[in-house]
Design a protein around this motif. Sequence first.
Motif, PDB file in Angstrom:
ATOM      1  N   ALA A 123       0.837  -1.210   0.000  1.00  0.00           N
ATOM      2  CA  ALA A 123       0.000   0.000   0.000  1.00  0.00           C
ATOM      3  C   ALA A 123       0.866   1.251   0.000  1.00  0.00           C
ATOM      4  O   ALA A 123       0.533   2.264  -0.652  1.00  0.00           O
ATOM      5  N   GLU A 124       1.988   1.197   0.708  1.00  0.00           N
ATOM      6  CA  GLU A 124       2.901   2.336   0.739  1.00  0.00           C
ATOM      7  C   GLU A 124       3.501   2.588  -0.645  1.00  0.00           C
ATOM      8  O   GLU A 124       3.658   3.741  -1.077  1.00  0.00           O
ATOM      9  N   LEU A 125       3.824   1.502  -1.355  1.00  0.00           N
ATOM     10  CA  LEU A 125       4.373   1.648  -2.705  1.00  0.00           C
ATOM     11  C   LEU A 125       3.310   2.168  -3.670  1.00  0.00           C
ATOM     12  O   LEU A 125       3.602   2.991  -4.548  1.00  0.00           O
ATOM     13  N   GLU A 126       2.083   1.718  -3.509  1.00  0.00           N
ATOM     14  CA  GLU A 126       0.993   2.211  -4.369  1.00  0.00           C
ATOM     15  C   GLU A 126       0.797   3.713  -4.186  1.00  0.00           C
ATOM     16  O   GLU A 126       0.505   4.432  -5.153  1.00  0.00           O
ATOM     17  N   ALA A 127       0.967   4.195  -2.960  1.00  0.00           N
ATOM     18  CA  ALA A 127       0.791   5.625  -2.686  1.00  0.00           C
ATOM     19  C   ALA A 127       1.846   6.466  -3.399  1.00  0.00           C
ATOM     20  O   ALA A 127       1.627   7.661  -3.656  1.00  0.00           O
ATOM     21  N   VAL A 128       2.975   5.862  -3.721  1.00  0.00           N
ATOM     22  CA  VAL A 128       4.051   6.569  -4.419  1.00  0.00           C
ATOM     23  C   VAL A 128       3.880   6.478  -5.931  1.00  0.00           C
ATOM     24  O   VAL A 128       4.046   7.473  -6.647  1.00  0.00           O
ATOM     25  N   TRP A 129       3.527   5.289  -6.436  1.00  0.00           N
ATOM     26  CA  TRP A 129       3.595   5.022  -7.866  1.00  0.00           C
ATOM     27  C   TRP A 129       2.256   5.069  -8.596  1.00  0.00           C
ATOM     28  O   TRP A 129       2.230   5.343  -9.799  1.00  0.00           O
ATOM     29  N   GLN A 130       1.162   4.807  -7.926  1.00  0.00           N
ATOM     30  CA  GLN A 130      -0.143   4.858  -8.592  1.00  0.00           C
ATOM     31  C   GLN A 130      -0.776   6.219  -8.330  1.00  0.00           C
ATOM     32  O   GLN A 130      -1.767   6.363  -7.612  1.00  0.00           O
ATOM     33  N   VAL A 131      -0.170   7.234  -8.932  1.00  0.00           N
ATOM     34  CA  VAL A 131      -0.594   8.618  -8.699  1.00  0.00           C
ATOM     35  C   VAL A 131      -0.830   9.310 -10.041  1.00  0.00           C
ATOM     36  O   VAL A 131      -0.303   8.888 -11.078  1.00  0.00           O
ATOM     37  N   PRO A 132      -1.622  10.391 -10.038  1.00  0.00           N
ATOM     38  CA  PRO A 132      -1.818  11.156 -11.276  1.00  0.00           C
ATOM     39  C   PRO A 132      -0.494  11.732 -11.783  1.00  0.00           C
ATOM     40  O   PRO A 132       0.452  11.941 -11.013  1.00  0.00           O
ATOM     41  N   THR A 133      -0.455  12.008 -13.069  1.00  0.00           N
ATOM     42  CA  THR A 133       0.765  12.529 -13.696  1.00  0.00           C
ATOM     43  C   THR A 133       1.276  13.785 -13.000  1.00  0.00           C
ATOM     44  O   THR A 133       2.489  13.973 -12.842  1.00  0.00           O
ATOM     45  N   ALA A 134       0.373  14.628 -12.549  1.00  0.00           N
ATOM     46  CA  ALA A 134       0.761  15.891 -11.920  1.00  0.00           C
ATOM     47  C   ALA A 134       1.543  15.672 -10.625  1.00  0.00           C
ATOM     48  O   ALA A 134       2.289  16.556 -10.192  1.00  0.00           O
ATOM     49  N   ARG A 135       1.359  14.523 -10.000  1.00  0.00           N
ATOM     50  CA  ARG A 135       2.039  14.251  -8.738  1.00  0.00           C
ATOM     51  C   ARG A 135       3.336  13.453  -8.922  1.00  0.00           C
ATOM     52  O   ARG A 135       4.004  13.130  -7.952  1.00  0.00           O
ATOM     53  N   ARG A 136       3.689  13.166 -10.136  1.00  0.00           N
ATOM     54  CA  ARG A 136       4.915  12.404 -10.383  1.00  0.00           C
ATOM     55  C   ARG A 136       6.142  13.328 -10.323  1.00  0.00           C
ATOM     56  O   ARG A 136       6.086  14.461 -10.789  1.00  0.00           O
ATOM     57  N   THR A 137       7.213  12.804  -9.780  1.00  0.00           N
ATOM     58  CA  THR A 137       8.446  13.592  -9.776  1.00  0.00           C
ATOM     59  C   THR A 137       9.064  13.594 -11.165  1.00  0.00           C
ATOM     60  O   THR A 137       8.927  12.634 -11.931  1.00  0.00           O
ATOM     61  N   THR A 138       9.718  14.669 -11.503  1.00  0.00           N
ATOM     62  CA  THR A 138      10.477  14.747 -12.751  1.00  0.00           C
ATOM     63  C   THR A 138      11.966  14.893 -12.464  1.00  0.00           C
ATOM     64  O   THR A 138      12.769  14.996 -13.393  1.00  0.00           O
TER      65      THR A 138
END
Length: 245
Positions: A123-138
């Motif tokens: 669940a912790e990994l999902e909170a990092v990776w299953q996020v909208p594009t706007a919340r992704r790090t670049t």
Amino acid sequence: MSTPATRNTAAAKPAASGRPRMPLADRVHDRLKADIFDFRLMPGDRLSENEIAARVGASRTPVREALFRLQREGYVETPAGGGWQVRRFDFARFDELYEVRVVIESAAVRRLCARAERPAALAELEAVWQVPTARRTTDSTRAWHLDEQFHAGLVAAAGNDEMARMHRDVTERIRVIRRLDFTVSARIAATYDEHAAILAALADRRAAAAQRLLAAHIEASRREVRKITLEGLYEARAALADTPA
């Protein structure tokens, strides 16, 4: 005259902040390793003990200790003519390590899908990776660290300490080459998509699908770093230099 015991006591004396100071050889080691990871030191670059000692304000003894440690870890080597240099990329060796990584992570995925209870780490990994594009790090450095945490988290959640230990060793040995994968923005975006798909398969306990997605993800990373040329390394260094600290 100081004895080994008194010298060790002095080395362990807390700094003014109250925290023990890191031994000088460790500080030199970490600084050189960071320079290698961020390509301030390039594969094939020659290293001078005297120059390093002058740069870090140390004697040659801790510098030499740091270099021998980096040699054991596979980051520097001693060429035929003597001295030290940053180890050149050995892609055949990296390929073997990537194969080991696939075996370990695939076994971890199988164990995760077979567990009676779903580990909280997923669940912790999902909170990092299953996020909208706007919340992704670049940010390439941030993405690199998150990627390592993803794969290490999967293996740790499988509940086999020896498997996790072996995976940490492989991760350490391929870290410098994996670093390159995240100097390309398209690969950061692809990593989010691929990790999210793997986690979705794990949530449904589709072990075969999760293993297939994981193997394809790791292979895509391996192929990408295989494309790196010396010119590409200099471009990667320039990109990292432009990244805010």
